[in-house]
Design an enzyme around this catalytic site. Sequence first.
Site, PDB file in Angstrom:
ATOM      1  N   HIS A 238      -5.409   2.404  -4.435  1.00  0.00           N
ATOM      2  CA  HIS A 238      -5.584   2.637  -2.994  1.00  0.00           C
ATOM      3  C   HIS A 238      -6.314   3.947  -2.729  1.00  0.00           C
ATOM      4  O   HIS A 238      -6.643   4.252  -1.590  1.00  0.00           O
ATOM      5  CB  HIS A 238      -4.203   2.652  -2.323  1.00  0.00           C
TER       6      HIS A 238
ATOM      7  N   HIS B  18      -4.843   9.530   0.858  1.00  0.00           N
ATOM      8  CA  HIS B  18      -5.055   8.571   1.953  1.00  0.00           C
ATOM      9  C   HIS B  18      -6.207   8.980   2.865  1.00  0.00           C
ATOM     10  O   HIS B  18      -6.267   8.576   4.022  1.00  0.00           O
ATOM     11  CB  HIS B  18      -3.760   8.405   2.772  1.00  0.00           C
TER      12      HIS B  18
ATOM     13  N   ASP C 269       0.826  -1.202   0.000  1.00  0.00           N
ATOM     14  CA  ASP C 269       0.000   0.000   0.000  1.00  0.00           C
ATOM     15  C   ASP C 269       0.866   1.261   0.000  1.00  0.00           C
ATOM     16  O   ASP C 269       2.020   1.243   0.435  1.00  0.00           O
ATOM     17  CB  ASP C 269      -0.875   0.054   1.253  1.00  0.00           C
TER      18      ASP C 269
ATOM     19  N   HIS D  12       3.827  -2.143   3.199  1.00  0.00           N
ATOM     20  CA  HIS D  12       3.819  -0.764   2.703  1.00  0.00           C
ATOM     21  C   HIS D  12       5.163  -0.438   2.059  1.00  0.00           C
ATOM     22  O   HIS D  12       6.212  -0.749   2.629  1.00  0.00           O
ATOM     23  CB  HIS D  12       3.570   0.224   3.847  1.00  0.00           C
TER      24      HIS D  12
END
Length: 267
Positions: free
Chosen positions: A114, A118, A63, A208
């Site tokens: 994604h 964020h 991610d 990540h």
Amino acid sequence: MRILQVSRRDRVVRRRVLDDESVPGPAGVIDRTIAVAARAVLGPVLPAFRADPATDCVALTYDDGPHPEHTPRVLDVLAEHDARATFFVLAEPARRHPRIVSRMVAEGHEVAVHGADHRRLTRLGTRAAVGSVLGARHAVEDVAQVPVRLFRPPYGASTLRVNATLHACGLEVVLWTAEARDWMHDDERRIAENALGTLRPGAFLLLHDDRADPELADDPAELPRFDRADVLRRILDGMVGTGLRPVVVGDLRGDGVLRSYGPDLVR
């Protein structure tokens, strides 16, 4: 039904398993009927969080990238081990680093989305959340030049309404069941051990290649400074003796995936 919970501040995944046959079913006939009906009705819009445990594979997922330093080194390690991963990329970094995204595709990795950034989708209305995700998908497809079929919401937070709309648009929502806890600084060995300790057949492992939400780090928590490529190398080396093979999420979808719902989805 069994409740599974993995939590930390601002990164919580709570789920009730609807289609894991290894989980004892409801005791009453009525409860069983409700569970079957819920599976039939909600199944297409519930997030996938692992594959059927009968497999000997686990999905490696990343991610928050691409990152100009970390991601190429992670790709180098994957190439060394002849392994593939699913990269849930953010639209803005993907635009800034198109060559890295192109390398992902050229080397056989799976590119997924994604988000545009964020932001937590559950803080947006349904229309705004869906618009943001679909805009990000278009941007990532424009960079990658391949169709994008998978989406992982930041923090794993979404809603059934958002999921249903994304499903209608050809996006499957994907969560995880294994994690390295690599969003905070630690020793590479311990981070790899975290990941290996949570791996089970069919698991989706959360890793990540960047941290896209540094503003959420709590004092005295340290932002990650460890070598992400070294962590991956330790994980892949550690998997050799487990009988588990690393694959991409797409490789496991044909074998059936287990789906779940949580309190933050039902709204």
